[in-house]
Scaffold this active site. Structure first.
Site, PDB file in Angstrom:
ATOM      1  N   ASP A  20      65.190  -6.228 -44.453  1.00 54.77           N
ATOM      2  CA  ASP A  20      66.325  -6.432 -43.641  1.00 54.77           C
ATOM      3  C   ASP A  20      65.800  -5.678 -42.117  1.00 54.77           C
ATOM      4  O   ASP A  20      64.832  -4.936 -42.259  1.00 54.77           O
ATOM      5  CB  ASP A  20      67.369  -5.503 -44.223  1.00 54.77           C
ATOM      6  CG  ASP A  20      68.707  -5.488 -43.839  1.00 54.77           C
ATOM      7  OD1 ASP A  20      69.104  -6.464 -43.186  1.00 54.77           O
ATOM      8  OD2 ASP A  20      69.560  -4.505 -44.191  1.00 54.77           O
ATOM      9  N   HIS A  37      63.953 -12.938 -36.754  1.00 53.81           N
ATOM     10  CA  HIS A  37      63.514 -13.670 -37.765  1.00 53.81           C
ATOM     11  C   HIS A  37      62.281 -14.356 -37.896  1.00 53.81           C
ATOM     12  O   HIS A  37      61.503 -14.435 -38.821  1.00 53.81           O
ATOM     13  CB  HIS A  37      64.563 -14.810 -38.092  1.00 53.81           C
ATOM     14  CG  HIS A  37      66.146 -14.265 -38.596  1.00 53.81           C
ATOM     15  ND1 HIS A  37      66.256 -13.330 -39.387  1.00 53.81           N
ATOM     16  CD2 HIS A  37      67.157 -14.574 -37.804  1.00 53.81           C
ATOM     17  CE1 HIS A  37      67.546 -13.032 -39.459  1.00 53.81           C
ATOM     18  NE2 HIS A  37      68.013 -13.672 -38.519  1.00 53.81           N
ATOM     19  N   LEU A 136      48.564 -13.762 -57.748  1.00 55.19           N
ATOM     20  CA  LEU A 136      49.915 -12.957 -57.365  1.00 55.19           C
ATOM     21  C   LEU A 136      51.204 -14.066 -57.755  1.00 55.19           C
ATOM     22  O   LEU A 136      50.926 -15.317 -57.510  1.00 55.19           O
ATOM     23  CB  LEU A 136      50.142 -12.748 -55.818  1.00 55.19           C
ATOM     24  CG  LEU A 136      51.451 -12.281 -55.215  1.00 55.19           C
ATOM     25  CD1 LEU A 136      51.795 -10.848 -55.864  1.00 55.19           C
ATOM     26  CD2 LEU A 136      51.147 -12.189 -53.834  1.00 55.19           C
TER      27      LEU A 136
END
Ligand code: IPE
Ligand code: IPE
Ligand code: MG
Length: 250
Positions: A20, A37, A136
Site C-alpha cells: 500500500d 503504481h 518460491l
C-alpha cells in the site's frame, strides 16, 4: 552483508504483503498516482528477488482488491496495463529462477488479456500441490476479496453437501482451508503492510487467524530489501503462542 537463510533464527515460511501507499508516494511528489503504481511494480521485482535470496518459500502479495474498482477509470486501467506488462515480461524471467506463480481472486471482471494469462497460469498448477521442486511459490492476489473467497468456499462445500459427498458434521477447518484460493499453501506467518494503515482491508481473512502483523509507514515504492529484512528480523523475535502458553510459564 546479505543474510542468508541460515542466519535468521526463525524465518517465516509464508510472507504476505499488503503493498500500500503507491498513490501517496506519487501525490507527495506532485506526480499522477499512476506513477506510484509504476514504481511499485518495480519494487515488487526487487522484493521477489530478495525472497529468492533469503529462501522464503511462499510469498503472497495484494496487488488489486475487488474494492479497488471504485477508483477512477484512468487509475484502474493503468493498474491493469501494468499488471499485464508485469505478468508478460517478468513471469518467464522469474519462472527460470524457480518461481511458481498462482492467482488468488476472481477472474470475472478482469480484462480478457489478463484472464488468458491467469488461465494459463492455472493450467500449469501441479495437482499434488507440494511445490517441492519450486524455490518460491508466489501468490498474486488480483481482483481479490477475502469475503468473496469465503463465499466461494461456502458455495463449493454446500455443493458437496448437496451431492452427498460431505456430511455437514464433516465440515472442519481443513476442508474450509482446502476450499480457499490458497488450498495447499500454509497460512501466512508474517503479514507486512506498507503505508501505515492499521487494517487488513479484506485480505486473507480466513488464513491470517494467527499471522504476525508488521506495519511500516514507509510507502510501498520506498520499501527496500533492507526494510524487508528488518521485518524478518522483528518476526524472528516474536513470541507466537497460538492461544497457548510458553514453556517457561508451565
Ligand atoms: C496500493 O497503493 C496499490 C493498490 C491499491 C492498487 P494505493 O494506490 O492504495 O496507494 P495509497 O494508499 O492511495 O497511497
Ligand atoms: C489494500 O489497499 C489493497 C491493495 C494494496 C491492493 P487499499 O488502499 O485498497 O486499502 P484501504 O482502502 O486503505 O483500506
Ligand atoms: Mg491504499
Amino acid at each position: 552483508m546479505t543474510k542468508d537463510k541460515s542466519q535468521y533464527t526463525k524465518l517465516p515460511v509464508h510472507v504476505a504483503i499488503i503493498m500500500d501507499g503507491n498513490g501517496r508516494w506519487a501525490e507527495r511528489r506532485g506526480l499522477p498516482r499512476t506513477e506510484g503504481h509504476r514504481k511499485g511494480a518495480n519494487r515488487l521485482k526487487e522484493i521477489v528477488n530478495t525472497c529468492l535470496d533469503i529462501g522464503i518459500k511462499y510469498l503472497t502479495v495484494y496487488a488489486f482488491s475487488k474494492e479497488n474498482w471504485k477508483r477512477p477509470i484512468t487509475e484502474v486501467s493503468t493498474i491493469m496495463k501494468l499488471a499485464e506488462y508485469f505478468f508478460k515480461r517478468e513471469f518467464d524471467k522469474f519462472k527460470k529462477k524457480g518461481v511458481f506463480f498462482r492467482h488468488l481472486g476472481d477472474l470475472e471482471g478482469l480484462p480478457p488479456s489478463i484472464r488468458r494469462i491467469i488461465v494459463d497460469m492455472k493450467s500449469n498448477d501441479t495437482p499434488d500441490r507440494n511445490y517441492e521442486d519450486k524455490r518460491l511459490v508466489m501468490n498474486i492476489a488480483f481482483n481479490y476479496s477475502g469475503r468473496s473467497e469465503i463465499i466461494e468456499a461456502v458455495k463449493k462445500i454446500s455443493g458437496k453437501v448437496l451431492n452427498g459427498d460431505v456430511k455437514p458434521e464433516e465440515i472442519n477447518e481443513e476442508l474450509i482451508s482446502e476450499s480457499m484460493y490458497t488450498a495447499g499453501i500454509p497460512d501466512p506467518d508474517l503479514l507486512i503492510r506498507t503505508g501505515g494503515e492499521l487494517r487488513i482491508s479484506n485480505f486473507l481473512l480466513w488464513q491470517s487467524a494467527y499471522t504476525e502483523i508488521w506495519v511500516t509507514r514507509t510507502l510501498w515504492p520506498d520499501f527496500t530489501s533492507k526494510l524487508f529484512k528488518k521485518a524478518l528480523e522483528d518476526y524472528s523475535k516474536r513470541d507466537r503462542r497460538f492461544g497457548g502458553l510458553n514453556i517457561y510459564h508451565s
